[in-house]
Design a protein around this motif. Sequence first.
Motif, PDB file in Angstrom:
ATOM      1  N   ARG A   1       0.834  -1.209   0.000  1.00 56.33           N
ATOM      2  CA  ARG A   1       0.000   0.000   0.000  1.00 56.33           C
ATOM      3  C   ARG A   1       0.865   1.254   0.000  1.00 56.33           C
ATOM      4  N   PRO A   2       0.260   2.394  -0.330  1.00 58.45           N
ATOM      5  CA  PRO A   2       1.019   3.644  -0.193  1.00 58.45           C
ATOM      6  C   PRO A   2       1.440   3.813   1.266  1.00 58.45           C
ATOM      7  N   PRO A   3       2.674   4.219   1.504  1.00 60.88           N
ATOM      8  CA  PRO A   3       3.152   4.295   2.888  1.00 60.88           C
ATOM      9  C   PRO A   3       2.381   5.300   3.741  1.00 60.88           C
ATOM     10  N   LEU A   4       2.119   4.892   4.959  1.00 63.32           N
ATOM     11  CA  LEU A   4       1.540   5.761   5.973  1.00 63.32           C
ATOM     12  C   LEU A   4       2.656   5.975   6.997  1.00 63.32           C
ATOM     13  N   PRO A   5       2.998   7.215   7.328  1.00 67.13           N
ATOM     14  CA  PRO A   5       4.062   7.423   8.312  1.00 67.13           C
ATOM     15  C   PRO A   5       3.800   6.591   9.567  1.00 67.13           C
ATOM     16  N   THR A   6       4.758   5.726   9.893  1.00 65.91           N
ATOM     17  CA  THR A   6       4.601   4.783  10.992  1.00 65.91           C
ATOM     18  C   THR A   6       5.882   4.718  11.809  1.00 65.91           C
ATOM     19  N   ALA A   7       5.781   5.120  13.067  1.00 68.32           N
ATOM     20  CA  ALA A   7       6.911   5.028  13.987  1.00 68.32           C
ATOM     21  C   ALA A   7       6.692   3.846  14.905  1.00 68.32           C
ATOM     22  N   ILE A   8       7.743   3.049  15.090  1.00 62.33           N
ATOM     23  CA  ILE A   8       7.666   1.903  15.996  1.00 62.33           C
ATOM     24  C   ILE A   8       8.771   2.040  17.038  1.00 62.33           C
ATOM     25  N   GLY A   9       8.511   1.501  18.219  1.00 62.49           N
ATOM     26  CA  GLY A   9       9.520   1.554  19.264  1.00 62.49           C
ATOM     27  C   GLY A   9       9.315   0.470  20.291  1.00 62.49           C
ATOM     28  N   CYS A  10      10.422   0.101  20.925  1.00 61.82           N
ATOM     29  CA  CYS A  10      10.378  -0.927  21.960  1.00 61.82           C
ATOM     30  C   CYS A  10      11.096  -0.397  23.190  1.00 61.82           C
ATOM     31  N   ALA A  11      10.371  -0.291  24.293  1.00 60.25           N
ATOM     32  CA  ALA A  11      10.942   0.165  25.553  1.00 60.25           C
ATOM     33  C   ALA A  11      11.544  -1.027  26.293  1.00 60.25           C
ATOM     34  N   ASP A  12      12.697  -0.812  26.900  1.00 58.49           N
ATOM     35  CA  ASP A  12      13.407  -1.897  27.563  1.00 58.49           C
ATOM     36  C   ASP A  12      13.664  -1.546  29.016  1.00 58.49           C
ATOM     37  N   PRO A  13      13.022  -2.170  29.973  1.00 59.48           N
ATOM     38  CA  PRO A  13      12.082  -3.287  29.847  1.00 59.48           C
ATOM     39  C   PRO A  13      10.669  -2.817  29.534  1.00 59.48           C
ATOM     40  N   HIS A  14      10.295  -1.611  30.025  1.00 57.46           N
ATOM     41  CA  HIS A  14       8.989  -1.042  29.683  1.00 57.46           C
ATOM     42  C   HIS A  14       9.092   0.472  29.825  1.00 57.46           C
ATOM     43  N   ALA A  15       8.195   1.183  29.174  1.00 50.28           N
ATOM     44  CA  ALA A  15       8.310   2.643  29.040  1.00 50.28           C
ATOM     45  C   ALA A  15       8.337   3.374  30.367  1.00 50.28           C
ATOM     46  N   LYS A  16       7.529   2.956  31.317  1.00 54.11           N
ATOM     47  CA  LYS A  16       7.471   3.703  32.577  1.00 54.11           C
ATOM     48  C   LYS A  16       8.814   3.681  33.294  1.00 54.11           C
ATOM     49  N   ALA A  17       9.435   2.536  33.385  1.00 53.26           N
ATOM     50  CA  ALA A  17      10.727   2.433  34.064  1.00 53.26           C
ATOM     51  C   ALA A  17      11.803   3.168  33.283  1.00 53.26           C
ATOM     52  N   TRP A  18      11.741   3.092  31.967  1.00 55.88           N
ATOM     53  CA  TRP A  18      12.734   3.755  31.135  1.00 55.88           C
ATOM     54  C   TRP A  18      12.706   5.261  31.358  1.00 55.88           C
ATOM     55  N   LEU A  19      11.523   5.843  31.378  1.00 52.57           N
ATOM     56  CA  LEU A  19      11.425   7.286  31.594  1.00 52.57           C
ATOM     57  C   LEU A  19      11.896   7.687  32.985  1.00 52.57           C
ATOM     58  N   LEU A  20      11.504   6.938  33.985  1.00 49.61           N
ATOM     59  CA  LEU A  20      11.894   7.298  35.347  1.00 49.61           C
ATOM     60  C   LEU A  20      13.384   7.115  35.578  1.00 49.61           C
ATOM     61  N   ASP A  21      14.040   6.316  34.778  1.00 49.13           N
ATOM     62  CA  ASP A  21      15.466   6.075  34.937  1.00 49.13           C
ATOM     63  C   ASP A  21      16.306   7.101  34.174  1.00 49.13           C
ATOM     64  N   ASP A  22      15.673   8.033  33.508  1.00 49.01           N
ATOM     65  CA  ASP A  22      16.381   9.055  32.744  1.00 49.01           C
ATOM     66  C   ASP A  22      16.178  10.405  33.439  1.00 49.01           C
ATOM     67  N   PRO A  23      17.157  10.858  34.216  1.00 47.04           N
ATOM     68  CA  PRO A  23      16.990  12.114  34.953  1.00 47.04           C
ATOM     69  C   PRO A  23      16.636  13.304  34.060  1.00 47.04           C
ATOM     70  N   ARG A  24      17.213  13.367  32.881  1.00 48.90           N
ATOM     71  CA  ARG A  24      16.897  14.480  31.972  1.00 48.90           C
ATOM     72  C   ARG A  24      15.434  14.436  31.545  1.00 48.90           C
ATOM     73  N   ALA A  25      14.930  13.234  31.224  1.00 48.14           N
ATOM     74  CA  ALA A  25      13.526  13.102  30.820  1.00 48.14           C
ATOM     75  C   ALA A  25      12.602  13.502  31.962  1.00 48.14           C
ATOM     76  N   VAL A  26      12.942  13.111  33.184  1.00 50.46           N
ATOM     77  CA  VAL A  26      12.123  13.475  34.341  1.00 50.46           C
ATOM     78  C   VAL A  26      12.120  14.994  34.522  1.00 50.46           C
ATOM     79  N   ARG A  27      13.293  15.619  34.444  1.00 54.07           N
ATOM     80  CA  ARG A  27      13.358  17.081  34.590  1.00 54.07           C
ATOM     81  C   ARG A  27      12.567  17.785  33.484  1.00 54.07           C
ATOM     82  N   ASP A  28      12.730  17.303  32.241  1.00 54.83           N
ATOM     83  CA  ASP A  28      12.003  17.915  31.120  1.00 54.83           C
ATOM     84  C   ASP A  28      10.499  17.770  31.289  1.00 54.83           C
ATOM     85  N   ALA A  29      10.045  16.565  31.638  1.00 51.86           N
ATOM     86  CA  ALA A  29       8.610  16.311  31.768  1.00 51.86           C
ATOM     87  C   ALA A  29       7.992  17.126  32.887  1.00 51.86           C
TER      88      ALA A  29
END
Length: 136
Positions: A93-121
């Motif tokens: 089919r004609p391409p539809l912009p599609t972003a995929i991602g995999c959080a390791d181990p899961h998104a919530k822990a990944w964000l909380l483990d990144d001090p810069r992301a926590v400060r930005d958020a």
Amino acid sequence: MRLLFVGDGKRDAAMTPPLVETIVGARVAPETIEWPRLHRAGQGYDRKLLFALHRAREQGLDGLVATVDRDRSPGRDRLRSLDAARKEDRQARPPLPTAIGCADPHAKAWLLDDPRAVRDALRLEASTPVPNARKV
């Protein structure tokens, strides 16, 4: 920009659209669905992503963002499955912009483990100390 977000649950639905807005620098009107709700597509993330892409096109959306958690799956298996489905869709089919991602181990822990992301958020000063999530 109207995007379909596919994720594991309500937390992903609340967290991912603002992250995407920050990355792309544009307002996003999110439509969200959880992987388990795509049960009509059959088993496997590949089939579910193909079904979600069909749904996004049917609704006239501008693109799709699909995220999975690695959890206990080996290596990058889930991400490879999503990538294969995206390639399959683009060949048919004609391409539809599609972003995929995999959080390791899961998104919530990944964000909380990144001090810069926590400060930005939380819009904290760069000098604000953010404790390591594993020690709190």
